[in-house]
Write a protein that holds these residues in place. Structure first.
Motif, PDB file in Angstrom:
ATOM      1  N   ALA A  30       0.835  -1.204   0.000  1.00  0.00           N
ATOM      2  CA  ALA A  30       0.000   0.000   0.000  1.00  0.00           C
ATOM      3  C   ALA A  30       0.867   1.250   0.000  1.00  0.00           C
ATOM      4  N   GLU A  31       1.985   1.203   0.751  1.00  0.00           N
ATOM      5  CA  GLU A  31       2.897   2.355   0.787  1.00  0.00           C
ATOM      6  C   GLU A  31       3.510   2.596  -0.586  1.00  0.00           C
ATOM      7  N   THR A  32       3.835   1.516  -1.292  1.00  0.00           N
ATOM      8  CA  THR A  32       4.422   1.649  -2.620  1.00  0.00           C
ATOM      9  C   THR A  32       3.424   2.250  -3.600  1.00  0.00           C
ATOM     10  N   VAL A  33       2.170   1.820  -3.532  1.00  0.00           N
ATOM     11  CA  VAL A  33       1.127   2.372  -4.399  1.00  0.00           C
ATOM     12  C   VAL A  33       1.011   3.876  -4.184  1.00  0.00           C
ATOM     13  N   GLU A  34       0.959   4.304  -2.942  1.00  0.00           N
ATOM     14  CA  GLU A  34       0.840   5.737  -2.650  1.00  0.00           C
ATOM     15  C   GLU A  34       2.053   6.512  -3.167  1.00  0.00           C
ATOM     16  N   ARG A  35       3.225   5.913  -3.010  1.00  0.00           N
ATOM     17  CA  ARG A  35       4.449   6.599  -3.443  1.00  0.00           C
ATOM     18  C   ARG A  35       4.489   6.755  -4.960  1.00  0.00           C
ATOM     19  N   VAL A  36       4.105   5.702  -5.689  1.00  0.00           N
ATOM     20  CA  VAL A  36       4.108   5.774  -7.154  1.00  0.00           C
ATOM     21  C   VAL A  36       3.105   6.816  -7.633  1.00  0.00           C
ATOM     22  N   LEU A  37       1.912   6.839  -7.030  1.00  0.00           N
ATOM     23  CA  LEU A  37       0.896   7.819  -7.427  1.00  0.00           C
ATOM     24  C   LEU A  37       1.348   9.238  -7.114  1.00  0.00           C
ATOM     25  N   HIS A  38       2.136   9.386  -6.064  1.00  0.00           N
ATOM     26  CA  HIS A  38       2.606  10.723  -5.678  1.00  0.00           C
ATOM     27  C   HIS A  38       3.749  11.193  -6.578  1.00  0.00           C
ATOM     28  N   THR A  39       4.684  10.294  -6.897  1.00  0.00           N
ATOM     29  CA  THR A  39       5.873  10.694  -7.658  1.00  0.00           C
ATOM     30  C   THR A  39       5.736  10.421  -9.156  1.00  0.00           C
ATOM     31  N   LEU A  40       4.770   9.542  -9.516  1.00  0.00           N
ATOM     32  CA  LEU A  40       4.594   9.114 -10.910  1.00  0.00           C
ATOM     33  C   LEU A  40       5.864   8.483 -11.472  1.00  0.00           C
ATOM     34  N   ALA A  41       6.646   7.876 -10.587  1.00  0.00           N
ATOM     35  CA  ALA A  41       7.892   7.216 -10.988  1.00  0.00           C
ATOM     36  C   ALA A  41       7.892   5.787 -10.454  1.00  0.00           C
ATOM     37  N   PRO A  42       8.570   4.857 -11.152  1.00  0.00           N
ATOM     38  CA  PRO A  42       8.622   3.463 -10.682  1.00  0.00           C
ATOM     39  C   PRO A  42       9.328   3.357  -9.323  1.00  0.00           C
ATOM     40  N   VAL A  43       8.928   2.382  -8.542  1.00  0.00           N
ATOM     41  CA  VAL A  43       9.540   2.097  -7.242  1.00  0.00           C
ATOM     42  C   VAL A  43       9.863   0.612  -7.195  1.00  0.00           C
ATOM     43  N   GLU A  44      11.061   0.288  -6.742  1.00  0.00           N
ATOM     44  CA  GLU A  44      11.463  -1.112  -6.623  1.00  0.00           C
ATOM     45  C   GLU A  44      12.156  -1.318  -5.286  1.00  0.00           C
ATOM     46  N   THR A  45      11.774  -2.338  -4.570  1.00  0.00           N
ATOM     47  CA  THR A  45      12.368  -2.614  -3.272  1.00  0.00           C
ATOM     48  C   THR A  45      12.208  -4.090  -2.955  1.00  0.00           C
ATOM     49  N   VAL A  46      12.848  -4.536  -1.870  1.00  0.00           N
ATOM     50  CA  VAL A  46      12.714  -5.915  -1.405  1.00  0.00           C
ATOM     51  C   VAL A  46      12.044  -5.883  -0.046  1.00  0.00           C
ATOM     52  N   ILE A  47      10.995  -6.680   0.123  1.00  0.00           N
ATOM     53  CA  ILE A  47      10.209  -6.646   1.355  1.00  0.00           C
ATOM     54  C   ILE A  47      10.013  -8.066   1.891  1.00  0.00           C
ATOM     55  N   ALA A  48       9.620  -8.147   3.156  1.00  0.00           N
ATOM     56  CA  ALA A  48       9.279  -9.429   3.771  1.00  0.00           C
ATOM     57  C   ALA A  48       7.857  -9.343   4.309  1.00  0.00           C
ATOM     58  N   ASP A  49       7.107 -10.453   4.174  1.00  0.00           N
ATOM     59  CA  ASP A  49       5.748 -10.450   4.721  1.00  0.00           C
ATOM     60  C   ASP A  49       5.784 -10.831   6.206  1.00  0.00           C
ATOM     61  N   ASP A  50       4.628 -11.018   6.790  1.00  0.00           N
ATOM     62  CA  ASP A  50       4.563 -11.291   8.226  1.00  0.00           C
ATOM     63  C   ASP A  50       5.210 -12.614   8.605  1.00  0.00           C
ATOM     64  N   THR A  51       5.361 -13.512   7.648  1.00  0.00           N
ATOM     65  CA  THR A  51       5.970 -14.813   7.949  1.00  0.00           C
ATOM     66  C   THR A  51       7.475 -14.813   7.695  1.00  0.00           C
ATOM     67  N   GLY A  52       7.995 -13.667   7.231  1.00  0.00           N
ATOM     68  CA  GLY A  52       9.425 -13.600   6.935  1.00  0.00           C
ATOM     69  C   GLY A  52       9.785 -14.036   5.536  1.00  0.00           C
ATOM     70  N   HIS A  53       8.792 -14.177   4.673  1.00  0.00           N
ATOM     71  CA  HIS A  53       9.029 -14.575   3.278  1.00  0.00           C
ATOM     72  C   HIS A  53       9.368 -13.326   2.473  1.00  0.00           C
ATOM     73  N   TRP A  54      10.415 -13.419   1.633  1.00  0.00           N
ATOM     74  CA  TRP A  54      10.924 -12.235   0.922  1.00  0.00           C
ATOM     75  C   TRP A  54      10.398 -12.156  -0.506  1.00  0.00           C
ATOM     76  N   TYR A  55      10.097 -10.901  -0.922  1.00  0.00           N
ATOM     77  CA  TYR A  55       9.648 -10.618  -2.286  1.00  0.00           C
ATOM     78  C   TYR A  55      10.380  -9.385  -2.826  1.00  0.00           C
ATOM     79  N   GLN A  56      10.553  -9.383  -4.130  1.00  0.00           N
ATOM     80  CA  GLN A  56      10.971  -8.144  -4.795  1.00  0.00           C
ATOM     81  C   GLN A  56       9.702  -7.431  -5.241  1.00  0.00           C
ATOM     82  N   LEU A  57       9.477  -6.246  -4.695  1.00  0.00           N
ATOM     83  CA  LEU A  57       8.254  -5.479  -4.961  1.00  0.00           C
ATOM     84  C   LEU A  57       8.565  -4.362  -5.948  1.00  0.00           C
ATOM     85  N   THR A  58       7.799  -4.328  -7.040  1.00  0.00           N
ATOM     86  CA  THR A  58       7.956  -3.267  -8.041  1.00  0.00           C
ATOM     87  C   THR A  58       6.603  -2.617  -8.284  1.00  0.00           C
TER      88      THR A  58
END
Length: 260
Positions: A30-58
């Motif tokens: 949700a934070e990434t969605v807000e940031r992209v809408l605010h900056t109109l630029a792509p965002v890429e990061t690596v995140i972990a969910d509540d179980t500690g599973h890692w994803y590359q979020l774009t």
């Protein structure tokens, strides 16, 4: 939605706000969605969910068919990088573990690149040569200790190192900024599967001083025995004469050294 996304959402979630389905995603989505809408630029990061599973979020702006049209939303992709991320963490832990061992070694250790520039040093090196690890990194080996290691024979041996032909027992007397005049014994090895070199500098100053003191004491004792007014004769267990002073030579009528 892709097939994978349907594991998290259903058709009933289409057209709903990301905030309404936020529980299905890591909070960073949700934070990434807000940031992209605010900056109109792509965002890429690596995140972990509540179980500690890692994803590359774009997150990327989604525009109308005309690339110059207004942003209509955000395209979110989550790529499973859990295995790679956890493998990376294992490597980092292993490097930290290795570093702690290297820092505990009493001898100064230097890792050199193929051009014999310093990649890293341990604490023993810093105690000997002073400065910080950052000061040393990138410097030529032959610049440290006031250039005391800039010895043609050492340079030649290090450049010719192979895994089968290491450098052992190369002795130098150098002036170290933080430790004064020291006698060093250098050993070097090629690091397996790389072109880097591990160089160990053993501080043999105390041993060298002890050897000098022993030789000096032996020379003084020999001089005293040579000049003694009493005859001094030393033989081994088989009766072979090992030492005879001048007085013994006079007693037996032999020139000095003839009895040996």
């Amino acid at each position: 939605m892709t097939d994978v996304a349907t594991d998290l959402l259903s058709d009933a979630d289409v057209a709903r706000s990301i905030g309404e389905v936020a529980s299905a995603f890591p909070a960073s989505v949700a934070e990434t969605v807000e940031r992209v809408l605010h900056t109109l630029a792509p965002v890429e990061t690596v995140i972990a969910d509540d179980t500690g599973h890692w994803y590359q979020l774009t997150g990327r702006p989604h525009r109308s068919p005309s690339t110059k049209g207004p942003v209509q939303g955000v395209v979110i992709t989550l790529v499973d990088v859990d295995r790679a991320k956890k493998a990376e963490a294992l490597v980092v832990d292993a490097l930290r573990y290795t570093s702690s061992i290297v820092d505990g070694v009493r001898d100064a250790l230097i890792v050199l690149d193929p051009e014999l520039r310093i990649r890293s040093v341990n604490r023993a090196y810093l105690r000997m040569c002073g400065g910080t690890a950052d000061d040393a990194r990138g410097r030529s080996l032959f610049e440290i200790a006031g250039g005391a290691l800039d010895v043609p024979a050492l340079r030649e041996r290090l450049l010719a190192l192979t895994e089968d032909e290491p450098l052992d027992g190369f002795c130098l007397s150098v002036d170290c900024p933080a430790a004064g005049r020291r006698v060093l014994v250098l050993d070097a090895r090629r690091i397996e599967a790389t072109r880097d070199v591990l160089l160990a500098l053993e501080d043999a100053t105390d041993t060298a001083r002890a050897d000098v003191a022993t030789r000096r004491a032996e020379a003084d004792m020999r001089l005293m025995l040579e000049n003694a007014t009493s005859g001094v004769l030393m033989v081994d267990t088989s009766g072979v004469i090992l030492f005879a002073n001048r007085t013994v030579s006079r007693i037996f009528g032999y020139p000095p050294g003839e009895l040996l």
